[in-house]
Scaffold this active site. Structure first.
Site, PDB file in Angstrom:
ATOM      1  N   ARG A 212     -21.985   8.604 -10.096  1.00  8.62           N
ATOM      2  CA  ARG A 212     -22.193   8.952  -9.428  1.00  8.62           C
ATOM      3  C   ARG A 212     -23.559   8.636  -7.884  1.00  8.62           C
ATOM      4  NH1 ARG A 212     -22.649  14.011  -8.244  1.00  8.62           N
ATOM      5  NH2 ARG A 212     -21.293  14.695 -10.159  1.00  8.62           N
TER       6      ARG A 212
ATOM      7  N   TYR B 105     -10.816   5.086  15.126  1.00  4.91           N
ATOM      8  CA  TYR B 105      -9.783   5.067  13.986  1.00  4.91           C
ATOM      9  C   TYR B 105      -9.367   6.308  13.637  1.00  4.91           C
ATOM     10  CZ  TYR B 105      -7.870   5.314   9.517  1.00  4.91           C
ATOM     11  OH  TYR B 105      -6.936   5.386   8.282  1.00  4.91           O
TER      12      TYR B 105
ATOM     13  N   ASP C 196     -19.328   1.775  13.440  1.00  6.35           N
ATOM     14  CA  ASP C 196     -18.133   1.176  12.898  1.00  6.35           C
ATOM     15  C   ASP C 196     -18.565  -0.349  12.829  1.00  6.35           C
ATOM     16  OD1 ASP C 196     -15.920   0.576  11.995  1.00  6.35           O
ATOM     17  OD2 ASP C 196     -15.319   2.377  11.924  1.00  6.35           O
TER      18      ASP C 196
ATOM     19  N   LYS D 146     -11.507  -3.366   4.308  1.00  8.64           N
ATOM     20  CA  LYS D 146     -10.974  -4.635   5.489  1.00  8.64           C
ATOM     21  C   LYS D 146     -11.662  -5.577   4.745  1.00  8.64           C
ATOM     22  CE  LYS D 146      -8.915  -0.610   6.905  1.00  8.64           C
ATOM     23  NZ  LYS D 146      -9.554   0.248   7.148  1.00  8.64           N
TER      24      LYS D 146
HETATM   25  N1  PLP Z   1     -12.746   2.504  10.613  1.00  4.63           N
HETATM   26  C1  PLP Z   1     -12.049   1.499  10.948  1.00  4.63           C
HETATM   27  C2  PLP Z   1     -12.534   1.182  12.477  1.00  4.63           C
HETATM   28  C3  PLP Z   1     -11.024   1.883  10.022  1.00  4.63           C
HETATM   29  O1  PLP Z   1      -9.524   0.695  10.561  1.00  4.63           O
HETATM   30  C4  PLP Z   1     -10.294   2.482   9.317  1.00  4.63           C
HETATM   31  C5  PLP Z   1      -9.629   2.301   8.656  1.00  4.63           C
HETATM   32  O2  PLP Z   1      -8.499   1.745   8.727  1.00  4.63           O
HETATM   33  C6  PLP Z   1     -11.842   2.965   8.764  1.00  4.63           C
HETATM   34  C7  PLP Z   1     -13.093   3.608   9.370  1.00  4.63           C
HETATM   35  C8  PLP Z   1     -11.589   3.827   7.216  1.00  4.63           C
HETATM   36  O3  PLP Z   1     -11.673   3.671   6.186  1.00  4.63           O
HETATM   37  P1  PLP Z   1     -10.923   3.374   5.125  1.00  4.63           P
HETATM   38  O4  PLP Z   1      -9.397   3.113   5.009  1.00  4.63           O
HETATM   39  O5  PLP Z   1     -10.888   2.530   4.025  1.00  4.63           O
HETATM   40  O6  PLP Z   1     -11.377   4.429   3.930  1.00  4.63           O
END
Ligand code: PLP
Length: 398
Positions: free
Chosen positions: A59, A112, A186, A211
């Site tokens: 961890r 998101y 992000d 992604k």
């Molecule tokens: N940030 C963006 C722009 C996303 O599209 C997503 C998920 O679709 C996330 C964060 C969250 O990622 P995770 O699903 O890997 O937790």
């Protein structure tokens, strides 16, 4: 790391972070272990006290995760990176390491869905104020900055409307007001191949590595990239004590494999997306295409300035109503109706009822997410085949 800075992106995505192993295996072995043996009780104590380098417990760190952390730091041009179990694990570890009760976060109004929920329903429960603002106009941010502001948080391009925000202008405005404000970006939609927010003045980059970073649709993972000081804080507090969102060694191995082709995949995603966006733009059933690479799209100029290319994500609005739109999309043969993005397969989803169902109707309106909006993650197939699939269903609507 310093020598790696002189290497090209493709070389870094393959070679950065290589860890030595006894057998000389080209691909690093998977360190599938929860804990690490100490030679003595004193050594264990010294490692916990930070007086001796070395692994303790997975961890807190593990060689498989260390390898991909070094890769992400090299690709985003940051000092250090932290691997997490998911994008949400990265975002929450970074935010919990940045604020306390009484502080304020200024966040983009289009995010998101689960990031929006974490900010709107999660952080606020613990005494953190969150304001959502349209950051396309930097003046809107300037008007809201206050002595309580600790974090400015945004995505660009935004999920799902592809709104493009000017990273350099927003970071400059926040830091001019108070250099201590942490600007967190992000970078999931762009990937470090297309855009590097730290080079434009941001303090922290977060990723859903689920992604493009992994790119093969078989892993949930995330990263935080920043200064060594902030990453140490995220690792030893945000991740260790608050979220516990630790990446697994096997997922780290898959990410190291996926990363080897990031640049090639991104180039193909972008090239395919351009062709598909142009087709959709000219189709009579389509009311609007949200794609930063179209010259008539609002964010085109800023995207051109800060991105290498325009990415593989787009959204569309059809002229048909929601029921007719759904009925048409249900007939797609090649494209898959699924959330997530950045995979080899073209994925199609309906944000209002899926990825952004954490927004109320009013909140969807505020974020500019219409009931009819359809998000497309363009894959790596032959673009002519994807276009033919869309054409066959869109033609039925005219
Ligand atoms: N940030 C963006 C722009 C996303 O599209 C997503 C998920 O679709 C996330 C964060 C969250 O990622 P995770 O699903 O890997 O937790």
């Amino acid at each position: 790391m310093n020598t790696e800075k002189n290497l090209g992106f493709a070389t870094r995505q393959i070679h950065a972070g290589k860890i030595a192993n006894a057998a000389g295996a080209l691909c690093a072995p998977i360190y599938q272990t929860s804990t690490f043996a100490f030679e003595t009780v004193e050594q264990g104590g010294a490692r916990f006290a930070g007086q001796e380098e070395g692994y303790i417990y997975s961890r807190l760190g593990n060689p498989s995760m260390a390898q991909v952390e070094l890769k992400l730091a090299a690709l985003e041009n940051g000092e250090a990176a932290l691997a997490t179990a998911s994008g949400m694990g990265a975002i929450s570890s970074a935010l919990w390491s940045s604020v306390e009760a009484g502080d304020e976060i200024l966040a983009s109004d289009t995010l998101y869905g689960c990031t929006f929920a974490l900010l709107n329903h999660g952080m606020t429960k613990f005494g953190v104020d969150v304001k959502f603002i349209d950051m396309v106009d930097v003046e809107n941010l300037k008007k809201c900055l206050s002595p309580k502001t600790k974090v400015v948080y945004f995505e660009t391009p935004c999920n799902p409307t592809l709104k493009v925000l000017d990273i350099q202008a927003l970071a400059n405005a926040a830091h001019a007001y108070n250099p201590e404000i942490r600007v967190i970006v992000d970078n999931t939609f762009a990937s470090p191949y297309l855009q590097r927010p730290l080079e434009l003045g941001a303090d922290v980059v977060v990723h859903s590595a689920t992604k493009y970073i992994n790119g093969h649709g078989d892993v949930i993972a995330g990263f935080v990239i920043s200064t060594k000081e902030f990453i140490d804080k995220c690792r030893m507090f945000g991740l260790k004590d608050m979220t516990g969102a630790v990446m697994s060694p096997f997922n780290a191995f898959l990410i190291a494999r996926g990363l080897k082709t990031l640049d090639i995949r991104m180039e193909r995603h972008c090239a395919n997306a351009h062709k598909i966006a142009e087709f959709l733009h000219d189709h009579p059933a389509v009311a609007k295409v949200y794609y930063p690479g179209l010259e008539d799209f609002e964010g085109y100029e800023v995207a051109k300035k800060q991105m290498k290319d325009f990415g593989g994500m787009m959204s569309i609005e059809l002229k048909a109503d929601r029921a007719a739109t759904a009925a048409a999309l249900n007939k797609l043969q090649l494209c898959t109706i699924a959330v997530s993005l950045g995979d080899a397969e073209t994925l199609v989803e309906h944000p209002a009822s899926m990825t952004h169902s954490t927004y109320t109707a009013d909140e969807l309106k505020m974020a500019g997410i219409s009931e009819g909006l359809v998000r497309i993650s363009v894959g790596l197939e032959d673009p002519e085949d994807v276009i033919a699939d869309f054409k066959s269903v869109l033609d039925t609507l005219v």
